[in-house]
Design an enzyme around this catalytic site. Structure first.
Site, short mmCIF file in Angstrom:
data_model
loop_
_atom_site.label_atom_id
_atom_site.label_comp_id
_atom_site.label_asym_id
_atom_site.label_seq_id
_atom_site.Cartn_x
_atom_site.Cartn_y
_atom_site.Cartn_z
N ASP A 278 0.82 -1.22 0.00
CA ASP A 278 0.00 0.00 0.00
C ASP A 278 0.85 1.26 0.00
OD1 ASP A 278 -2.09 -1.72 0.06
OD2 ASP A 278 -2.89 -1.08 2.00
N GLY B 239 -5.43 1.66 -1.98
CA GLY B 239 -4.73 0.40 -1.76
C GLY B 239 -5.08 -0.74 -2.70
N ASP C 179 -5.90 6.12 -24.45
CA ASP C 179 -6.49 7.27 -23.76
C ASP C 179 -6.29 8.54 -24.58
OD1 ASP C 179 -7.55 8.46 -21.16
OD2 ASP C 179 -5.66 9.57 -21.40
N GLU D 3 -9.99 6.25 -27.25
CA GLU D 3 -10.99 7.08 -26.56
C GLU D 3 -11.22 8.33 -27.40
OE1 GLU D 3 -11.66 9.50 -22.37
OE2 GLU D 3 -9.68 9.40 -23.30
#
Length: 578
Positions: free
Chosen positions: A108, A128, A295, A324
């Site tokens: 994490d 996380g 993207d 996209e």
């Protein structure tokens, strides 16, 4: 690799060095490129077909000192059934990795990175979620009926804030350690393939994060688009094809930055272009993925994107990709697709796009009463414009995603409307995509975007409920899950849906009817946006119904008479016969 030419970027020399190959007569340095920054050197190297070596041996010297370096050449994996691409038989499940499931709490926090915060009660910090969390829940995707996973970017985003979304890469060759390792990702791909699930990597060519090594130590001034003062892109894609557009408007669209912390890359720089192309090849080779989602496609240099696409197609004929294109207007969206009739001799080489026009249309159809062009009529008109695409069946369809309001919220948490949109998504032309949590009716609006990127309940050990299980879901959530599951299973077996033709009828009084069909199977989809139950004039659809008198209700499995058919208010009906 089939290509013999390779470009190697070397960073950190800090001076004038001579470079030559050592003890290898097969390899050749064909050219050297210096740039504004003396810390960089680019080598063009020819690696002949059949070369058996395991590295490129290089000798560096500056007259006073010298050293050797071996750049490794890895053996290619010749695994069966890799790079399979996606098609209209697939159902994509989109995952926002930081918010899906935390399978490894030990990763994490990484103190080697700038941002070490993990705060689940904060919208814009990391929570996380990681690769192991996705691997732990492969059964969930299989059970739902998904055949492909699109995972938002996993590259290292060593940014001081908002690094959780992944769209500001600071290293093109590293999985962010807070998500896991490259080996973790390769294991995920392998396990997905063993489960019959394809994997799509989300990539960005338009920009990087401000903390990227190549930004902190720019190779050359033209590596990025530099303005006297910060200039944000206008987001106005029509300037790219507008016959009356000003050059200044075009430049702001393509060269303006997406955000303050996202420097805009200049793909006209050939060294940068090679870097990006070789990086894309590296990820395909290293991981065995099946497709790319690109993207912010419209903001990158069009000629570069076409060159990139041709290269990927050349190396990987079964692999594919989609861009996209968050734009307004079907011709504008279709402008970016390959082999259309609007771009003259220029070919984008882009097989498919995220179909925002259909997204706008389905929302209009469900939320508004029918007018001449509004409501259900907008859905009809939008589909009628499919003639502008080479193959609209390759386009990606969706009801929401990580940048849009959650679909259940968009329909006012009306479950019947939710089912109507889902019925359309799973039966119309194209490749359907479901955003994580849609199957359990997750809610949220984009105020800000992070509100539609909430944690999946049950993905964290401390969660009080686990909605990955039937027991943890409410009765309505289970009904939603089962509804998608039923349609996914039907869709997988139906050639009419996955390979068939489409015929639609002009909507009347809020009732829209279309057919998907082959020579041996017919699927009839009826959508009613009216405020009352509607009776259908079945004679109007005789050319597709032909001699059929009964059909199976795909959702309930019951038999339905095709005479005197009625459909309830704000509902849909999917019928199938052979």
């Amino acid at each position: 690799m089939p290509e013999e030419n390779f470009q190697l970027m070397i960073h950190g020399l800090r001076g004038d060095w001579d470079v030559e190959l050592v003890d290898d007569l097969e390899l050749t340095i064909t050219d050297q490129h210096t740039v504004d920054n003396p810390n960089y050197l680019f080598l063009d190297i020819t690696i002949p077909k059949g070369y058996k070596g395991d590295g490129i041996p290089l000798h560096f010297s500056d007259g006073n000192a010298s050293f050797k370096l071996i750049y490794p050449l890895l053996k290619r994996d010749e695994l069966p059934n890799i790079h399979r691409g996606i098609n209209s038989a697939d159902l994509i499940y989109l995952i926002f990795p930081d918010r899906f499931a935390n399978g490894d709490e030990a990763n994490d926090v990484n103190f080697g990175l700038t941002d070490t915060r993990v705060l689940r009660d904060s919208l814009k910090t990391r929570h996380g979620g990681d690769i192991k969390g996705i691997r732990d829940n492969l059964y969930h995707f299989r059970d739902l009926g998904a055949t492909a996973l699109w995972i938002n970017p996993l590259l290292t985003n060593d940014q001081p804030w908002e690094s959780y979304h992944g769209y500001a890469a600071t290293d093109h060759y590293q999985i962010d350690p807070r998500f896991g390792t490259l080996e973790d990702y390769k294991a995920l791909v392998n396990e997905c393939h063993q489960s019959g699930i394809k994997v799509i990597i989300d990539i960005v060519f338009n920009h990087v994060g401000g903390n990227h090594l190549l930004i902190k130590d720019l190779p050359s001034k033209d590596w990025i688009h530099i303005w006297d003062e910060f200039q944000r892109t206008s987001y106005r894609a029509p300037t790219l094809m507008d016959p009356y557009a000003s050059e200044s408007d075009k430049k702001i669209m393509t060269d303006g930055w997406f955000d303050y912390h996202m420097p805009d890359l200049n793909q006209k720089n050939e060294l940068l272009a090679n870097f990006l192309i070789q990086n894309s090849i590296w990820w395909i080779e290293m991981t065995g993925i099946d497709a790319y989602r690109i993207d912010t496609y419209a903001y990158s240099d069009a000629e570069f994107m076409a060159k990139w696409a041709k290269t990927i197609k050349k190396y990987y004929p079964k692999f594919n990709f989609f861009g996209e294109t968050w734009v307004h207007g079907t011709p504008i969206q279709a402008h970016f697709t390959e082999n259309n009739k609007m771009n003259g001799e220029f070919n984008t080489e882009l097989p498919a796009v995220t179909d925002f026009q259909m997204y706008y249309a389905i929302n209009d159809a469900i939320s508004k009463p029918q007018g001449w062009t509004d409501g259900m009529a907008k859905l009809y008109y939008t589909l009628a414009k499919d003639f502008v695409y080479e193959d609209p069946n390759r386009n990606i369809l969706f009801l929401d995603n990580h940048d849009l309001g959650r679909y259940y919220s968009m329909v006012g948490e009306d479950f019947e409307k939710w089912k109507m949109g889902m019925s359309w998504l799973m039966t119309t032309r194209g490749i359907p995509m479901i955003y994580y949590g849609t199957e359990i009716l997750m809610t949220g609006f984009t105020d800000p975007d992070a509100k539609v990127r909430a944690d999946y309940p049950g993905g964290w050990k401390s969660d009080s409920v686990n909605k990955f299980t039937k027991e943890g879901r409410t009765e309505l959530e289970n009904e939603a899950f089962d509804f998608i599951q039923t349609l996914a299973r039907f869709r997988k077996k139906s050639k009419a849906i996955t390979k068939g033709q489409t015929m639609q009828f002009v909507p009347v009084d809020g009732v829209y009817v279309y057919f998907r069909y082959t020579d041996s199977e017919t699927v009839m989809v009826i959508m009613n946006s009216a405020e009352k139950e509607m009776a259908l004039d079945m004679d109007r659809y005789a050319e597709r119904i032909t001699s059929a008198t009964t059909a199976k209700n795909v959702v309930t499995g019951s038999q339905v008479s095709l005479e005197n058919l009625k459909i309830g208010s704000k509902s849909s009906l999917i019928l199938q016969w052979n």
